[in-house]
Design an enzyme around this catalytic site. Structure first.
Site, mmCIF file in Angstrom:
data_model
loop_
_atom_site.group_PDB
_atom_site.id
_atom_site.type_symbol
_atom_site.label_atom_id
_atom_site.label_comp_id
_atom_site.label_asym_id
_atom_site.label_seq_id
_atom_site.Cartn_x
_atom_site.Cartn_y
_atom_site.Cartn_z
ATOM 1 N N SER A 240 0.499 -1.321 -0.223
ATOM 2 C CA SER A 240 -0.144 -0.229 0.117
ATOM 3 C C SER A 240 0.657 1.494 0.030
ATOM 4 O O SER A 240 0.244 1.919 -0.171
ATOM 5 C CB SER A 240 -1.057 -0.055 1.460
ATOM 6 O OG SER A 240 -1.958 -0.723 1.352
ATOM 7 N N LYS B 245 -0.118 4.075 -2.404
ATOM 8 C CA LYS B 245 -0.987 4.802 -2.390
ATOM 9 C C LYS B 245 -0.639 6.273 -2.612
ATOM 10 O O LYS B 245 -1.037 7.391 -2.654
ATOM 11 C CB LYS B 245 -2.016 4.844 -1.314
ATOM 12 C CG LYS B 245 -2.682 3.516 -1.236
ATOM 13 C CD LYS B 245 -3.293 3.477 -0.095
ATOM 14 C CE LYS B 245 -4.876 1.676 -0.573
ATOM 15 N NZ LYS B 245 -4.192 0.279 -0.536
ATOM 16 N N SER C 255 -5.922 2.619 4.391
ATOM 17 C CA SER C 255 -5.164 2.468 3.839
ATOM 18 C C SER C 255 -6.329 1.510 2.793
ATOM 19 O O SER C 255 -6.540 0.679 2.156
ATOM 20 C CB SER C 255 -4.358 1.222 3.749
ATOM 21 O OG SER C 255 -3.532 1.530 2.780
#
Length: 302
Positions: A70, A73, A131
């Protein structure tokens, strides 16, 4: 006898010193700078850089290409933010709708549902704090369509087009070890980066006050309108435990392939550090090892 006794004592002391040296060596390893002993961690790669000028303090396997989960991101945030600036979008009063596809993405989510409508600003928090893979997909769909419209492109998948924009930004920033394959970081053998590239991207975004505010937020509350027109309150808590230990961001990541990862930002009165660790042994190690790197770095530069 006295002379023999003295010699035996000296030999024993020498043995103790040798043992202490071995213990020291077991706790440290030689980093990329062979003159510097750096902490021995479970992380497969890591880096500490100056958040202000990008200078590398210390690193280990910093150019190794790995899946980054993640932490992907961060680039999703960067691409959307740049599009908003180009469009002159006021993120607090411009809204995005969540599709069925976005609502059904797996992994960590912001608990968004099909037909939900929320501001772009709130969606940034949904992306970074819990997240949210659903938030990442919602961004990719909505802004992928915009990018296609701007470039007068038809017939392409907006998510793929958004990912193309992510890769374009990576090239602009000279992130030479990076290729993106999705906007959220779920397992994909082509979604790769390095500790150095991640740190470089973090430093780019740390120039922006809104980004710094979002990643330093522990809890965010917002109101979401569902597809029936009703509203509900949402609360998102940051997955980054180091915010409670003096750090000011940035992003956690974890998948079965990437392993636990963490990009962090720490600021003292006169110094600031970006620390990236990838592929730790377990979830808890990413916290303790980031803290260990910070404390060790501070001891080295003082």
């Amino acid at each position: 006898m006295n002379s023999n006794h003295i010699r035996l004592k000296a030999k024993s002391e020498e043995g103790k010193q040798s043992q202490r040296l071995q213990q020291l060596k077991s706790a440290f390893l030689i980093g990329n700078d062979e003159k510097v002993l750096t902490p021995r961690l479970t992380a497969k790669s890591w880096i500490i850089i100056d958040s202000n000028n990008g200078d590398v303090f210390y690193s280990f396997n910093e150019n190794q290409r790995r899946e980054i989960a993640s932490i992907t991101k961060i680039m999703t945030f960067y691409v959307v933010q740049n599009m908003c600036k180009t469009m002159n979008v006021q993120t607090n009063n411009t809204y995005a709708e969540v599709s069925l596809q976005a609502s059904q993405v797996g992994g960590t989510t912001a608990d968004l549902l099909k037909g939900d409508v929320l501001s772009i600003e709130d969606l940034f928090y949904g992306l970074m704090l819990p997240s949210g893979n659903d938030a990442a997909m919602a961004f990719a769909e909505n802004f992928g369509i915009y990018a296609m419209y701007q470039d007068k492109i038809k017939g392409k998948n907006p998510i793929n087009y958004f990912v193309q924009e992510m890769n374009n930004k990576a090239k602009d920033l000279k992130m030479t070890q990076t290729t993106y394959a999705n906007p959220h970081g779920l397992n994909n053998k082509n979604n790769l980066s390095s500790a150095y590239d991640v740190a470089k991207l973090c430093n780019q975004l740390l120039k922006d006050e809104f980004f710094k505010k979002v990643v330093n937020t522990k809890i965010h509350f917002c109101t979401i309108q569902d597809e029936e027109g009703f509203t509900r309150d949402a609360m998102w808590e940051n997955t980054n435990k180091l915010l409670y230990q003096g750090f000011r961001g940035i992003k956690t990541g974890n998948t079965s392939v990437a392993g636990p990862c963490l990009a962090s930002y720490y600021q003292t009165n006169n110094r600031s550090f970006t620390i990236v660790i990838l592929g730790c042994r377990n979830q808890e190690d990413r916290w303790s090892e980031t803290m260990q790197l910070l404390q060790w770095c501070l001891s080295q530069i003082q």
